[in-house]
Structures are given as C-alpha cells and as structure tokens.
Design an enzyme around this catalytic site. Structure first.
Site, PDB file in Angstrom:
ATOM      1  N   TYR A 151       1.227  -1.312  -0.143  1.00  0.00           N
ATOM      2  CA  TYR A 151       0.037   0.159   0.637  1.00  0.00           C
ATOM      3  C   TYR A 151       1.240   1.381   0.230  1.00  0.00           C
ATOM      4  O   TYR A 151       0.644   2.138  -0.939  1.00  0.00           O
ATOM      5  CB  TYR A 151      -0.314  -0.173   1.083  1.00  0.00           C
ATOM      6  CG  TYR A 151      -1.845   1.103   1.019  1.00  0.00           C
ATOM      7  CD1 TYR A 151      -2.604   1.878   0.112  1.00  0.00           C
ATOM      8  CD2 TYR A 151      -1.504   2.241   1.929  1.00  0.00           C
ATOM      9  CE1 TYR A 151      -3.354   2.409   0.053  1.00  0.00           C
ATOM     10  CE2 TYR A 151      -2.270   3.688   2.007  1.00  0.00           C
ATOM     11  CZ  TYR A 151      -3.154   3.707   0.759  1.00  0.00           C
ATOM     12  OH  TYR A 151      -4.376   5.158   1.591  1.00  0.00           O
ATOM     13  N   GLY A 182      -2.962  11.335   6.516  1.00  0.00           N
ATOM     14  CA  GLY A 182      -3.100  10.377   7.638  1.00  0.00           C
ATOM     15  C   GLY A 182      -4.688  10.222   7.237  1.00  0.00           C
ATOM     16  O   GLY A 182      -5.342   9.411   6.743  1.00  0.00           O
TER      17      GLY A 182
HETATM   18  P1  NDP Z   1     -13.338   3.496   1.221  1.00  0.00           P
HETATM   19  O1  NDP Z   1     -13.151   2.706   0.958  1.00  0.00           O
HETATM   20  O2  NDP Z   1     -14.532   5.485   1.498  1.00  0.00           O
HETATM   21  O3  NDP Z   1     -14.068   5.029  -0.543  1.00  0.00           O
HETATM   22  C1  NDP Z   1     -13.291   4.472  -1.562  1.00  0.00           C
HETATM   23  C2  NDP Z   1     -13.795   4.427  -2.875  1.00  0.00           C
HETATM   24  O4  NDP Z   1     -12.887   4.323  -4.656  1.00  0.00           O
HETATM   25  C3  NDP Z   1     -15.244   4.055  -3.175  1.00  0.00           C
HETATM   26  O5  NDP Z   1     -15.924   5.191  -3.145  1.00  0.00           O
HETATM   27  C4  NDP Z   1     -14.856   2.958  -3.666  1.00  0.00           C
HETATM   28  O6  NDP Z   1     -15.690   2.795  -5.243  1.00  0.00           O
HETATM   29  C5  NDP Z   1     -14.037   3.454  -5.240  1.00  0.00           C
HETATM   30  N1  NDP Z   1     -13.286   2.259  -5.678  1.00  0.00           N
HETATM   31  C6  NDP Z   1     -12.431   1.526  -4.615  1.00  0.00           C
HETATM   32  N2  NDP Z   1     -11.614   0.733  -6.366  1.00  0.00           N
HETATM   33  C7  NDP Z   1     -12.029   1.206  -6.902  1.00  0.00           C
HETATM   34  C8  NDP Z   1     -12.094   0.007  -7.944  1.00  0.00           C
HETATM   35  N3  NDP Z   1     -11.602  -0.500  -8.526  1.00  0.00           N
HETATM   36  N4  NDP Z   1     -12.724   1.389  -9.871  1.00  0.00           N
HETATM   37  C9  NDP Z   1     -13.843   2.873  -9.438  1.00  0.00           C
HETATM   38  N5  NDP Z   1     -13.558   2.324  -7.878  1.00  0.00           N
HETATM   39  C10 NDP Z   1     -12.930   2.598  -7.006  1.00  0.00           C
HETATM   40  O7  NDP Z   1     -12.079   5.655   1.203  1.00  0.00           O
HETATM   41  P2  NDP Z   1     -11.659   6.335   1.402  1.00  0.00           P
HETATM   42  O8  NDP Z   1     -12.600   7.336   0.790  1.00  0.00           O
HETATM   43  O9  NDP Z   1     -10.517   6.441   3.074  1.00  0.00           O
HETATM   44  O10 NDP Z   1     -10.345   6.563   0.152  1.00  0.00           O
HETATM   45  C11 NDP Z   1     -10.235   7.322  -1.029  1.00  0.00           C
HETATM   46  C12 NDP Z   1      -9.770   7.476  -1.036  1.00  0.00           C
HETATM   47  O11 NDP Z   1      -8.236   8.647   0.397  1.00  0.00           O
HETATM   48  C13 NDP Z   1      -7.510   6.219  -1.633  1.00  0.00           C
HETATM   49  O12 NDP Z   1      -6.869   6.163  -2.568  1.00  0.00           O
HETATM   50  C14 NDP Z   1      -7.315   5.932  -0.069  1.00  0.00           C
HETATM   51  O13 NDP Z   1      -5.893   5.676  -0.395  1.00  0.00           O
HETATM   52  C15 NDP Z   1      -6.589   7.895   0.506  1.00  0.00           C
HETATM   53  N6  NDP Z   1      -6.785   7.766   1.874  1.00  0.00           N
HETATM   54  C16 NDP Z   1      -7.824   7.441   2.612  1.00  0.00           C
HETATM   55  C17 NDP Z   1      -7.101   7.965   3.894  1.00  0.00           C
HETATM   56  C18 NDP Z   1      -8.046   7.275   5.041  1.00  0.00           C
HETATM   57  O14 NDP Z   1      -7.458   6.944   6.265  1.00  0.00           O
HETATM   58  N7  NDP Z   1      -9.178   6.420   4.831  1.00  0.00           N
HETATM   59  C19 NDP Z   1      -5.419   8.222   4.502  1.00  0.00           C
HETATM   60  C20 NDP Z   1      -5.107   8.521   2.940  1.00  0.00           C
HETATM   61  C21 NDP Z   1      -5.619   8.461   1.675  1.00  0.00           C
HETATM   62  P3  NDP Z   1     -16.497   1.335  -5.254  1.00  0.00           P
HETATM   63  O15 NDP Z   1     -16.021  -0.112  -4.500  1.00  0.00           O
HETATM   64  O16 NDP Z   1     -18.415   2.009  -5.788  1.00  0.00           O
HETATM   65  O17 NDP Z   1     -16.034   0.693  -7.203  1.00  0.00           O
HETATM   66  C1  8X3 Z   2      -4.795   5.975   4.521  1.00  0.00           C
HETATM   67  C2  8X3 Z   2      -3.287   6.140   6.023  1.00  0.00           C
HETATM   68  O1  8X3 Z   2      -2.333   5.155   7.820  1.00  0.00           O
HETATM   69  O2  8X3 Z   2      -3.907   3.454   7.305  1.00  0.00           O
HETATM   70  O3  8X3 Z   2      -3.725   5.428   3.588  1.00  0.00           O
HETATM   71  O4  8X3 Z   2      -1.982   4.464   5.704  1.00  0.00           O
HETATM   72  S1  8X3 Z   2      -3.280   4.491   6.384  1.00  0.00           S
END
Ligand code: NDP
Ligand code: 8X3
Length: 250
Positions: A151, A182
């Site tokens: 990741y 974060g």
């Molecule tokens: P969620 O799981 O809540 O949302 C993820 C979203 O990505 C969903 O809408 C999902 O839609 C979509 N998605 C996942 N896989 C696919 C795919 N193969 N094709 C199309 N859409 C896809 O997670 P977050 O909102 O937390 O994550 C959003 C972004 O933020 C990510 O890039 C994550 O790495 C990043 N992030 C998150 C953090 C956290 O702590 N939550 C911290 C830092 C970064 P669906 O399944 O309907 O396709």
């Molecule tokens: C998501 C934050 O700390 O779970 O990017 O990797 S962490």
C-alpha cells in the site's frame, strides 16, 4: 463560469464528501464508482444543488475507463477538475505473508487506475490549455510503516506521479497537486480488513481521526484558489497523529 469536476470513488468516504462539498459550491459533477445504487443515491441527493452525471466503471479496466469518459453527454464533456481519489488498501500483512491478489489490487487500482483515468482526461485539458488535477495520495506515500509495504509503495507511486504530472503539464496551463491525508475515518479499514468490522473500528478508536469532510473542505479550498495558485503537495493529519507510527490514543 460554472466548472465541471470528474471525481473517482464517490460511492463512499473522501470522494463522496468532496462531491457534496463541490455541489454546495455549484460545481457540475461527474460521479464515478462501481456501486450503482450508491451513485444513484448521491445523484438524487445532489441534484437540487447542481447538475450531476454518474459513470459506473472499474478504474482497473482501461477500455471501460476510456469508454465511460467517451460516453459523457455534451454538457459534461469539458472537464475542469479531475479528482483522482478511487483507491484502497487491501490487507495489512508483512511482506513475507502478503497475498499476491492484494498486491495486484493495490497496484492495479491505486496506481494503474489513476493513470488510466488521467490518460482519458488529460488530452482535453491540454487542448483547453487549462485544468486542475488533484491526486489523493496518503501519508503512506511519504513514509512507509510496518506491514504497509505494498500500500505504501502504491501511494509513493502516486506521490511520484503527482510530481511527474506537474512537470509535464504545467507548461500547458494545467495545475497538478496532491492531498496526502493521515488517518481518515471512512470505509477504508473495512475494505483493508475485508469486512472484519471489529478490527476496522479499532483503527479509529481512542482519538479523533480526520473526517472525510475535513479533506473535502481542503479539496474545495485548493480548487477555488486563483488560477496562478497551485497547491502542489499538502499533507494533513489529525492532531493525535504525529507520523504513520506515532499516534496518541486514550
Ligand atoms: P473508501 O473505501 O471509503 O472509498 C473508496 C472509494 O474508491 C469508493 O468510492 C470505491 O467505490 C472507490 N474504488 C475502490 N476501488 C475501485 C475500483 N477498482 N474502481 C473504481 N472505484 C473504486 O475509502 P477512502 O474514502 O478512505 O479512500 C479514498 C482515497 O483516499 C483512497 O485513494 C485512499 O487510499 C485515500 N486515503 C485514505 C485515507 C484514510 O485513512 N481513509 C488516508 C489517506 C489516503 P466502489 O467500491 O463503489 O467502486
Ligand atoms: C491511509 C492512511 O495510515 O491507514 O492512507 O495508511 S493509513
């Protein structure tokens, strides 16, 4: 002039809140994801605020991505803002115990998916000589943590692509930047731990994590800066978090 934003991953978490925040500011929205019923719900919720169009595709499928972008109705064809948000962690295992399927998912979605979507949209931004790409990276793209291996690698790739895109696109009047959060409480840990809700909930217990709304407000701040201002790279953590391995829990 009214802008149009193409946001990936709007069925949950950060992407959905960015859509809600942008809708409040009357930005036209292209809502993307794979769960159609959630896309429909969000469209119904936001339709009174702005025009919306939904696209259902898996970012891993380059042909489907290209076809989805090509299918946009005329009034959604000029994209001003691309939010590359879709992504997840799959598993949290040591490198020696990691699953190849999990590795493939993270590289295919977080890295290749971001590239496929960008490739489908960048040419028209180059032609327009304007556009704004906001990549949702992560603190995991800045600092590796134990059992974060692949990741973290995928998010380091997003960090590199954010820099590379900016270098290649700035001369075309296109802004490129990243938000690197974060810990944000979303469905992220449910996905990472494959529906083990008890384990997922524990990730956010004992402190106040960031909310998806926090990130959405920052995203709107970034895209609403004047055209000469590009927020190139922003890192945000909750107050309880000092690094990927330092977290103050009660
Ligand atoms: P969620 O799981 O809540 O949302 C993820 C979203 O990505 C969903 O809408 C999902 O839609 C979509 N998605 C996942 N896989 C696919 C795919 N193969 N094709 C199309 N859409 C896809 O997670 P977050 O909102 O937390 O994550 C959003 C972004 O933020 C990510 O890039 C994550 O790495 C990043 N992030 C998150 C953090 C956290 O702590 N939550 C911290 C830092 C970064 P669906 O399944 O309907 O396709
Ligand atoms: C998501 C934050 O700390 O779970 O990017 O990797 S962490």
């Amino acid at each position: 002039m009214k802008k149009t934003a193409f946001i990936t991953g709007t069925t949950s978490g950060i992407g959905r809140e960015i859509a809600r925040e942008f809708a409040k500011h009357n930005i036209r929205l292209i809502l993307c994801g794979r769960r159609q019923e959630r896309l429909d719900e969000l469209q119904t919720e936001l339709n009174s605020l702005t025009e919306t169009h939904t696209l259902n595709f898996d970012v891993r499928n380059n042909e489907k991505v290209a076809a989805a972008v090509a299918s946009l109705p005329e009034n959604f064809q000029t994209i001003d803002i691309l939010i590359n948000n879709a992504g997840n962690a799959h598993g949290k295992d040591s490198i020696q115990n990691g699953s190849v399927d999990d590795w493939d998912a993270m590289i295919d979605i977080n890295v290749k998916g971001l590239l496929y979507v960008s490739k489908a949209i960048i040419p028209q931004m180059v032609e327009q000589k304007s556009g704004h790409i906001l990549n949702i990276g992560s603190s995991a793209g800045k600092e590796v943590y134990p059992n974060g291996n692949v990741y973290c690698a995928s998010k380091h790739a997003v960090d590199a692509l954010n820099q590379g895109m900016r270098m290649d696109l700035h001369a075309h009047g296109i802004r490129v930047g990243a938000i690197n959060p974060g810990l944000v409480e979303t469905e992220f840990s449910d996905v990472r731990f494959k529906g083990d809700t008890e384990r997922a909930e524990k990730v956010y217990q004992g402190y106040q994590p960031l909310t998806p709304q926090d990130i959405a407000e920052i995203a709107y701040f970034i895209v609403s800066r004047p055209a000469h201002v590009n927020v190139a790279d922003l890192m945000v953590m909750c107050t309880a978090q000092a690094s990927n391995t330092i977290l103050k829990k009660s």
